[in-house]
Design a protein around this motif. Sequence first.
Motif, short mmCIF file in Angstrom:
data_model
loop_
_atom_site.label_atom_id
_atom_site.label_comp_id
_atom_site.label_asym_id
_atom_site.label_seq_id
_atom_site.Cartn_x
_atom_site.Cartn_y
_atom_site.Cartn_z
N GLU A 64 22.48 98.78 44.01
CA GLU A 64 21.65 99.58 43.12
C GLU A 64 22.07 99.50 41.66
O GLU A 64 21.22 99.46 40.77
N HIS A 65 23.37 99.43 41.42
CA HIS A 65 23.85 99.56 40.05
C HIS A 65 24.61 98.36 39.50
O HIS A 65 24.79 98.26 38.28
N ASN A 66 25.06 97.44 40.37
CA ASN A 66 25.95 96.38 39.90
C ASN A 66 25.50 94.99 40.34
O ASN A 66 26.33 94.09 40.46
N GLU A 67 24.22 94.83 40.61
CA GLU A 67 23.67 93.53 41.03
C GLU A 67 24.45 92.96 42.23
O GLU A 67 24.66 91.76 42.34
N ASN B 233 27.28 105.84 36.44
CA ASN B 233 26.37 105.88 37.58
C ASN B 233 26.95 106.64 38.78
O ASN B 233 26.31 106.76 39.82
N ALA C 291 31.49 97.80 41.55
CA ALA C 291 31.16 99.11 42.13
C ALA C 291 32.42 99.93 42.38
O ALA C 291 32.48 101.12 42.08
N ALA D 80 33.81 101.16 39.22
CA ALA D 80 33.05 102.33 38.75
C ALA D 80 33.56 103.60 39.40
O ALA D 80 33.65 104.66 38.76
N PHE E 49 25.77 101.07 46.72
CA PHE E 49 25.99 101.42 45.32
C PHE E 49 25.98 100.16 44.46
O PHE E 49 25.37 100.11 43.39
#
Length: 318
Positions: free
Chosen positions: A164-167, A183, A173, A176, A161
């Motif tokens: 894909e979404h948080n570099e 996301n 993550a 999130a 995760f």
Amino acid sequence: MDRFKGKTALITGTTSGLGHAAARMLAIEGFRQVIVTGRSLARVQETAAQLAAETKTQVFTPLKLDLDAPTSVQSALVELVRLGRPIDFLLLNAGVIPGKKRVLTAAGIEAAQAPLIGHHQLAVGLLGANLLSPNGRIVITGSEAARGDVPLFSYTDVAAFAAEHNEGDRTAAVEALLRSGPNVKYKPNRAYADAKLVVAWWAAALARRLPSGMAVYAVSPGSTPDTKGLRNAGLALKWLLVPLVKLIPGMSHSPETAARRYLQASEFGTDVSGQFFASAPKKLTGPIEAMRQPHFHDRANQEAAWQAVVSVSGVDLS
């Protein structure tokens, strides 16, 4: 009983279910003081009176504590400082299985994740005020759902995760997940499994920060359908899986049996501090053991969970 004589416990979520059962059990086992908590002072006073009548003891001290409200946590800490009695056993029991629709608290925290934030604020506050005894034990409620082998429950791969979404930032993550961010595709059972996985990671990270002599464990109560924890659960879980589980021998047990796990963990040593204890793999009841699945022991995820909880809660250990 002598081993618990003279000791003080604090339990969250005691107005019903597992917390109530655990409070009753601690009194019977000889604890000198059991501090019981709830959102409403009137309700928790009623609980203390009920427990006193059930156990024929006068060891219960009611304390108002709303884990979703930082001001309530702070007020509770002030009262605990006034009481001035070090806590030997801190049972962080309050929790909830989320419902079909995503629910956020006033602070923007996903409902299943929210108890951990309040528990973190409470535990850090107690440590900062030197209100845990030198050999204090902390138990926080986990769940077999976090193992990944319980039907209908799966957890988020935080590393994937984050990539894909948080570099690749795992702290971002986990935050999130705590906030059920844009996301995060909300699924009730996954939200619950994620919440309990973060709890296990948090306990492992806290163990590395505790003073020598203290210890913390995440402990699953096991499959205990006869509590109010399922009140928000989805229809498939509440009306299909749970009734089926209750019919099959060995698939569920009583609140008293579940609470006994907490008491058992209160006597564990520091050598297993930070570990997650639950039923054997693919089991929902029976003797508890330390979980060996690799995802519980990922140190990067453990530290990411700690930092995310610190970020969301606004408090850290000094």
